[in-house]
Enzyme design. Structure first.
Site, PDB file in Angstrom:
ATOM      1  NE  ARG A  46      -3.069 -48.482  24.189  1.00  0.00           N
ATOM      2  CZ  ARG A  46      -3.278 -49.535  25.194  1.00  0.00           C
ATOM      3  NH1 ARG A  46      -2.014 -49.412  26.360  1.00  0.00           N
ATOM      4  NH2 ARG A  46      -4.491 -49.749  26.381  1.00  0.00           N
ATOM      5  CE  LYS A 136      -4.189 -49.658   8.112  1.00  0.00           C
ATOM      6  NZ  LYS A 136      -2.471 -49.839   8.817  1.00  0.00           N
ATOM      7  CE  LYS A 219      -0.533 -47.283   5.491  1.00  0.00           C
ATOM      8  NZ  LYS A 219      -0.591 -46.266   6.442  1.00  0.00           N
TER       9      LYS A 219
HETATM   10  P1  13P Z   1       4.387 -47.729   8.771  1.00  0.00           P
HETATM   11  O1  13P Z   1       4.475 -46.343   7.786  1.00  0.00           O
HETATM   12  O2  13P Z   1       4.858 -47.586   9.991  1.00  0.00           O
HETATM   13  O3  13P Z   1       4.951 -48.880   7.977  1.00  0.00           O
HETATM   14  O4  13P Z   1       2.400 -47.991   8.930  1.00  0.00           O
HETATM   15  C1  13P Z   1       1.469 -47.839   8.403  1.00  0.00           C
HETATM   16  C2  13P Z   1       0.843 -48.867   8.168  1.00  0.00           C
HETATM   17  O5  13P Z   1      -0.512 -48.165   8.525  1.00  0.00           O
HETATM   18  C3  13P Z   1       1.279 -49.824   8.784  1.00  0.00           C
HETATM   19  O6  13P Z   1       0.157 -50.518   8.705  1.00  0.00           O
END
Ligand code: 13P
Length: 347
Positions: A46, A136, A219
């Site tokens: 990772r 986030k 988002k």
């Molecule tokens: P994806 O673009 O793969 O949906 O992931 C965005 C993300 O931050 C999910 O929490």
């Protein structure tokens, strides 16, 4: 909270036509993606993958911020440079996923509420002290017969707003991620109805908690029919449905909107983002950009597969997607860009 600083950070995250690189998969999710490609899942693999991503030459030209996971924000490059320092030196703002995952919602089978509020104030202070500038939190809303319930929508919107207020108190810009899942056979119209209901609830709760809209980034999901829906819509229809819903629900004061990809192919995610910016250019009050994980990482991951000899080629694939998405943010992406790139990526 310093409102001017928060608004400035939010603007910088998305300035100059850039977007965000989501690389905040939890270790189990990252391991799953590795296992699907035969990559040994370990802390070392990772770390190597995340180093490949953040050291891709020229990444800062199209990426304004990178969202890290708790393990990742404490890791270092092979030469000893902390990841946070490598990103900051490149001019990329550091973000951190701070939710602790979606857990079963009591009394509501098949639905989840995202947790992580306990102790969040202290965790945010810790992340800010080591250089994070934004955070986030993702809420997941499933589609299905009778789903989502009002309980699921309200509980998740409330948690998002409490998280956002705590972020701003700590001087971090909250990326607020309410995601309507693509899984299912629902229509585009049903996704539009649920997304509208969810966005209205999220902004109501953000208002109640006193969250500064200029100092946050939304988002959301794009509006899409379910993966198993028999009628899949054109790129332009998806673009129109998505932007129409956002214009109706998202206040103009919000600093920007950066989409998740949600399981779309990399090319479709770019094409749909581009169509939104092309068709609504003069009517958008906010930056409309990307915060993809799978749709920006997956092509590079498929090249790398854990092979140190493939690092440079995988970095070029990452750069290619970042460049396509930057073009999409201006409405200038075209599928021809994919062909132009293949000779370089193939070397
Ligand atoms: P994806 O673009 O793969 O949906 O992931 C965005 C993300 O931050 C999910 O929490």
């Amino acid at each position: 909270m310093n409102p001017l600083e928060l608004a400035d950070t939010a603007r910088r995250m998305l300035a100059n036509g850039k977007g965000l690189l989501a690389m905040d998969e939890s270790s189990p999710t990252c391991n799953e993606r590795f296992a699907a490609l035969g990559i040994t899942p370990s802390e070392a693999s990772r770390r190597a993958w995340r180093e490949l991503l953040i050291t891709a030459p020229g990444l800062a030209e199209s990426i304004g911020g990178a969202i890290l996971y708790d393990e990742t924000i404490h890791q270092r490059c092979a030469d000893g440079t902390p990841f946070v320092k490598a990103l900051t030196n490149a001019g990329i703002l550091v973000g951190i996923k701070v939710d602790t995952g979606a857990k079963a919602l009591a009394g509501h089978a098949g639905e989840k509420v995202t947790e992580g509020l306990d102790g969040l104030r202290e965790r945010l202070q810790g992340y800010a002290a080591i250089g994070a500038r934004f955070a986030k939190w993702r809420a997941v809303i499933p589609m299905g017969a009778g789903l989502p319930s009002a309980a699921c929508v309200v509980a998740n919107a409330h948690a998002l707003a409490r998280y956002a207020a705590l972020c701003q108190e700590a001087g971090l810009v909250p990326v607020v991620e309410p995601e309507v899942l693509m899984t299912g056979d629902h229509s585009l119209q049903r996704c539009a109805d649920v997304s509208a209901q969810l966005l209205h609830e999220v902004f109501e709760q953000l208002h109640v908690q006193g969250v500064l809209l200029e100092g946050m980034v939304l988002k959301p999901n794009m509006l899409l029919p379910g993966l198993n829906c028999s009628h899949q819509h054109s790129v332009d229809e998806v673009a129109d449905a998505t932007v129409t819903a956002l214009l109706r629900a998202v206040p103009a004061a919000v600093a920007g909107i950066a989409f998740l990809s949600g399981g779309q192919s990399a090319e479709l995610a770019s094409a749909r983002l581009s169509a939104m910016n092309r068709r609504f250019k003069s009517r958008l009050p906010w930056a409309l950009t990307f915060s993809f994980a799978r749709a920006i990482q997956q092509p590079a991951l498929e090249i790398w597969r854990g092979d140190p000899g493939k690092v440079a080629q995988a970095q070029r694939a990452l750069l290619h997607r970042a460049t396509c998405n930057q073009a999409a943010r201006q409405g200038d992406y075209s599928p021809a860009m994919e062909n132009q790139a293949s000779p370089i990526i193939g070397t």
